[in-house]
Enzyme design. Sequence first.
Site, short mmCIF file in Angstrom:
data_model
loop_
_atom_site.label_atom_id
_atom_site.label_comp_id
_atom_site.label_asym_id
_atom_site.label_seq_id
_atom_site.Cartn_x
_atom_site.Cartn_y
_atom_site.Cartn_z
CE LYS A 67 -54.82 81.79 -51.77
NZ LYS A 67 -54.94 80.14 -52.26
C1 PLP Z 1 -54.02 79.77 -53.27
C2 PLP Z 1 -54.14 78.16 -53.26
C3 PLP Z 1 -53.09 77.41 -53.88
C4 PLP Z 1 -51.70 78.07 -54.30
O1 PLP Z 1 -51.21 78.43 -53.06
P1 PLP Z 1 -49.84 79.41 -53.44
O2 PLP Z 1 -49.51 79.86 -52.21
O3 PLP Z 1 -50.39 80.66 -54.24
O4 PLP Z 1 -48.88 78.85 -53.94
C5 PLP Z 1 -53.35 76.20 -53.84
N1 PLP Z 1 -54.49 75.54 -53.45
C6 PLP Z 1 -55.52 76.35 -52.93
C7 PLP Z 1 -56.82 75.62 -52.59
C8 PLP Z 1 -55.33 77.65 -53.01
O5 PLP Z 1 -56.36 78.54 -52.61
#
Ligand code: PLP
Length: 498
Positions: free
Chosen positions: A113
């Site tokens: 993220k």
């Molecule tokens: C947020 C997250 C996901 C999921 O991603 P999305 O875009 O919500 O589908 C998967 N793995 C990790 C480590 C995350 O932080």
Amino acid sequence: MKFYSTRDVSKKEYSPCEVIKLGLAPDGGLFVPERIPVLSLGELGGLCSLSYPELSARILSYFFTDFTYDELLCDCLAAYSVEKFSPEVCPTVKVGDATYVLELWHGPSCAFKDVALQLMPRLFSRALAKTGESRRALVLTATSGDTGKAALEGYSGVDGTDIAVFFPDGGTSETQRLQMVTQAGDNVLVSAVLGNFDDIQTEVKRIFSDEDMRARLSELGYFLTSANSINFARLAPQIPYYFKAYCDMLARGEISLGDRISICVPTGNFGNIFAAYIASLMGLPVGRLICASNANSVLTDFLRSGRYDRNRSFYTTASPSMDILVSSNLERLIYFVCGAERTSKYMSELMSGGVYALAPDELERIREVFLGYCADDEATARTIKHYYTDMGYLADTHTAVALAALDEYRAEHPLSVTEKVVVASTASPYKFAESVYYAISGVASPSGSRSLITLSEATGIEIPEPLLGLDRRAVRFSSSVEPRYLADMILEYAGGKK
Ligand SMILES: *Cc1c(COP(=O)(O)O)cnc(C)c1O
């Protein structure tokens, strides 16, 4: 570029600046671009001579037409500097014969993220300035663990904004919790909430559409916005890294320009995989998109049956960032396939009864690209051990869900064993050190920060710098509230700031 709401049949137009500022459309829908720009193969090849900030600015310039390329480049250079991401923003690591792990967690919070959330606040400040906004922005964030810290890192100290982060009490790893409750900065509010991620996301969405709440915040000099992947400005910075993975494979002679790759993504809110879908619509040669879920397998079932049914048990798993039953960004895919009228109908069915079902031809179109697989905690742990012992690759629990899904996909499609697949690796194994250590050793890990040291001693892999010494930082936020008190908490914070 103009944007529409996924639920608006009349197609009211929004500018990129409005989209960035608002986050969610006023009718509750999500913003989508009027069309997806398509790159020729030559243009695709041309991207590969660019640095990551240049590549990112180029892709974003197709969507955020209120900004010049130079403005975007300036922001991308700042967001993707070596101080923030090291040694690289998103290296692609070959694991086995045809699997390429795209590591997206080399930023400040050690989860993917960061790639979006280091950039988004900069785009946001620019949008505020361009539109002459005089109010402060209050960024409301529901998190299942990783968005929270990444958003706090991105927004703390940013002029003209405050950020509030709400996470499920007991629903995150200890490392995730400590990362959030020890956050520095005087424009931040963090609280645990007694409920799961869906409870929090539902309440946050309700607050967004609460007229009275908006009016009261406005009196206090604030407007609300979102850092979740419902905001297109969060989604868009996730598109370039799929191009980057392709370019890296080209540069290493693993593929030729024009060859198709498939992409496998551990999925929660459907944001990351939807970014991969946009990349494919833009001309990235993509075969299949493999959507990997944990025991909360609502997407797997949906992609097989066309029926989305959130009325089911919620499981707290070893991959907590994917513990989600309502995947918000799926709405964007529904819109692309079915249009605004059907999307609006399905979403109101989801809201009232928790269920909707696509028509067979609609499901067929989705299944031409998307396939869904799921792995429970036991299969995930087995996969971590298998990849570590047999391939020398240490995956976190989320990445392992994707690797397990990929293995199942290959078992089901024997002809596809040579198909090259990029697996999005979304977190450092150290963010989930207890689960990862238990998976590779079969021995219970010590808890808290000891677990990172134990994992490092067992594997010889260094602990990422941002995760060192978390337990020695002062805890600044210790509240835990019922979801229905979030609105009061926000008003109190905003009032106190005045
Ligand atoms: C947020 C997250 C996901 C999921 O991603 P999305 O875009 O919500 O589908 C998967 N793995 C990790 C480590 C995350 O932080």
